[in-house]
Design an enzyme around this catalytic site. Structure first.
Site, PDB file in Angstrom:
ATOM      1  CG  PHE A 129      -1.974   0.986   1.251  1.00  0.00           C
ATOM      2  CD1 PHE A 129      -3.126   0.790   0.515  1.00  0.00           C
ATOM      3  CD2 PHE A 129      -1.859   2.139   2.003  1.00  0.00           C
ATOM      4  CE1 PHE A 129      -4.139   1.725   0.522  1.00  0.00           C
ATOM      5  CE2 PHE A 129      -2.875   3.087   2.022  1.00  0.00           C
ATOM      6  CZ  PHE A 129      -4.017   2.873   1.275  1.00  0.00           C
ATOM      7  NE  ARG A 382      -9.962  -2.804  -2.922  1.00  0.00           N
ATOM      8  CZ  ARG A 382      -9.475  -2.195  -1.840  1.00  0.00           C
ATOM      9  NH1 ARG A 382      -8.363  -2.625  -1.293  1.00  0.00           N
ATOM     10  NH2 ARG A 382     -10.076  -1.163  -1.311  1.00  0.00           N
TER      11      ARG A 382
END
Ligand SMILES: *Cc1c(COP(=O)(O)O)cnc(C)c1O
Length: 423
Positions: A129, A382
């Site tokens: 991330f 997602r």
């Protein structure tokens, strides 16, 4: 072939189905984004109202003592500890994941600097991330260290005598791929490195055992699977063997051994309490506690291992239905098909129109999200499958909407191609 009726029957037989009643799910919404922002628990609004109206409104400053405000970071930390294989008194809630990561990376860096000046590399995953990578860059720069980014398959062989810290997110935010925490931590230790884990996509969704894995430090997020609300404070853990040796780089007064002595000199509190910095966000902590309680409510029904089993059953079903009912529409399953390596989400990719497909689904009330790719990685659609409140029939319905959006070319409508600020 699985039918919608089969899914309804599985919901009937699901021992965790009762937990859905703990949440305020809006009508007409099929929410598959609990990995980004968990759903509002029913208890939260009343609890926050009580804190605002009574503890703040009436008791005012007395509430720091009488309502236990000062203990909230530790009390909620102890609850989270039960979900991540940590002991009581080992976790506090404070600040954001990004800020906590800064604290623990600096702590780990100081420990390594005491041992040797040859170790000056933080190893992480290229697809970690971004905030994790940015914070690591911010730690490396003033130390003259290097951030070495590897692909997931390069990690096992990626340790070198100069490696100081392994920094990984346990479950990858894009692909849902889960690392073997015990194995990679062992490899890091064998080469003399420390292991720092980000549990943002794990805590409350997959069983984690920090103690058994011998991890060194961990941080995690309050607003994803812990259902703490937007911007909920984050948590931080240090292995007890390090907790007292840590020089907190953000040496604020609430991490002081005796904040109310107002001493001009900083002496850190013993253990994890030194990871606190400033005044705790009481309203947010009250909301987070309600969220963590929803995960702990699974305890009598098998706890995290039962949640994990359901999460995998949901994602198996999702993958199976995409394979069969959406065949020929250009979708590829990006998440690992091997259940043991998958977190609690399923990610798909499509060569064209991924963003618009997600927008078309949102317009139908099916909330997933989109993560743009780059030259190395595809665009991602997602879908988070939160076992606390997602039903098998929700998975069936979501995939049916996806099939319709693709089959009828609905995603090609211009309104689904306009970019929003938050994707
Ligand atoms: C969500 C997430 C964060 C969030 O960090 P904030 O400081 O709360 O913005 C950090 N790291 C990972 C891996 C995440 O998934």
């Amino acid at each position: 072939m699985t039918s919608r009726e089969d899914c309804l029957a599985r919901d009937q037989a699901d021992p965790l189905a009762c937990l859905r009643g703990l949440f305020d799910l809006p009508d007409g919404t099929l929410y598959l984004d609990g990995n980004s922002l968990g759903v509002l628990p029913k208890a939260t609004a009343a609890r926050v109202q009580e804190v605002v109206r009574h503890e703040w409104g009436v008791d005012l400053i007395k509430s720091w003592n009488s309502a236990g405000w000062m203990d909230l970071p530790r009390r909620v930390g102890d609850k989270i500890a039960q979900l991540i294989g940590a002991g009581p008194g080992e976790v506090v809630v404070a600040d954001s994941t990004s800020v906590n990561l800064y604290k623990v990376l600096m702590a780990a860096a100081r420990l390594q600097q005491e041992r040797s000046h040859e170790r000056r590399v933080i190893v992480s995953e290229r697809s970690n991330f971004p905030t994790d990578l940015y914070i690591a860059q911010g730690v490396c720069e003033p130390l003259g260290w290097e951030l070495r980014l590897l692909d997931a398959h390069e990690l096992e062989a990626g340790f070198a005598p100069d490696t100081a810290i392994l920094l990984l997110t346990h479950v990858n935010y894009r692909t849902g791929r889960m690392h073997d925490m015990a194995h990679l931590t062992r490899l890091a230790h064998e080469c003399g490195a420390l292991a720092v884990w980000d549990l943002a996509h794990s805590a409350g969704a997959v069983p984690v055992d920090l103690t058994a894995c011998e991890a060194d430090y961990a941080v995690g997020c309050g607003y994803k699977y812990l259902n703490g609300g937007p911007g909920a404070p984050a948590f931080v853990w240090a292995h007890p063997r390090h907790a007292d040796r840590f020089a907190q780089p953000l040496s604020g007064w609430l991490g002081h051994v005796a904040p109310f002595e107002f001493s001009p000199h900083y002496t850190p509190a013993p253990g994890i309490a030194r990871y606190l910095c400033g005044t705790p966000p009481v309203l947010s902590l009250a909301a987070l506690e309600c969220g963590v309680d929803t995960v702990l409510a699974a305890e009598p029904h098998g706890g995290l291992s039962a949640l994990r089993a359901k999460s995998l059953a949901l994602s198996e079903l999702f993958v199976q239905l995409v394979d069969t009912r959406c065949a020929g529409h250009g979708l590829t399953v990006v998440s690992p098909r091997d259940a043991g390596r998958r977190g609690s989400q399923v990610c798909l990719s499509r060569a064209e129109g991924g963003y618009a497909v997600v927008q078309a689904l949102i317009a139908r009330g099916v909330i997933g999200d989109f993560r743009a790719g780059d030259s190395r990685t595809p665009d991602i659609l997602r879908f988070g499958l939160t076992p606390l409140y997602t039903r098998y029939v929700d998975v069936w319905d979501a995939v049916e909407h996806l099939r319709q959006v693709l089959q009828d070319g609905e995603w090609q409508r211009p309104e689904f191609h306009r970019r929003q600020a938050v994707t």
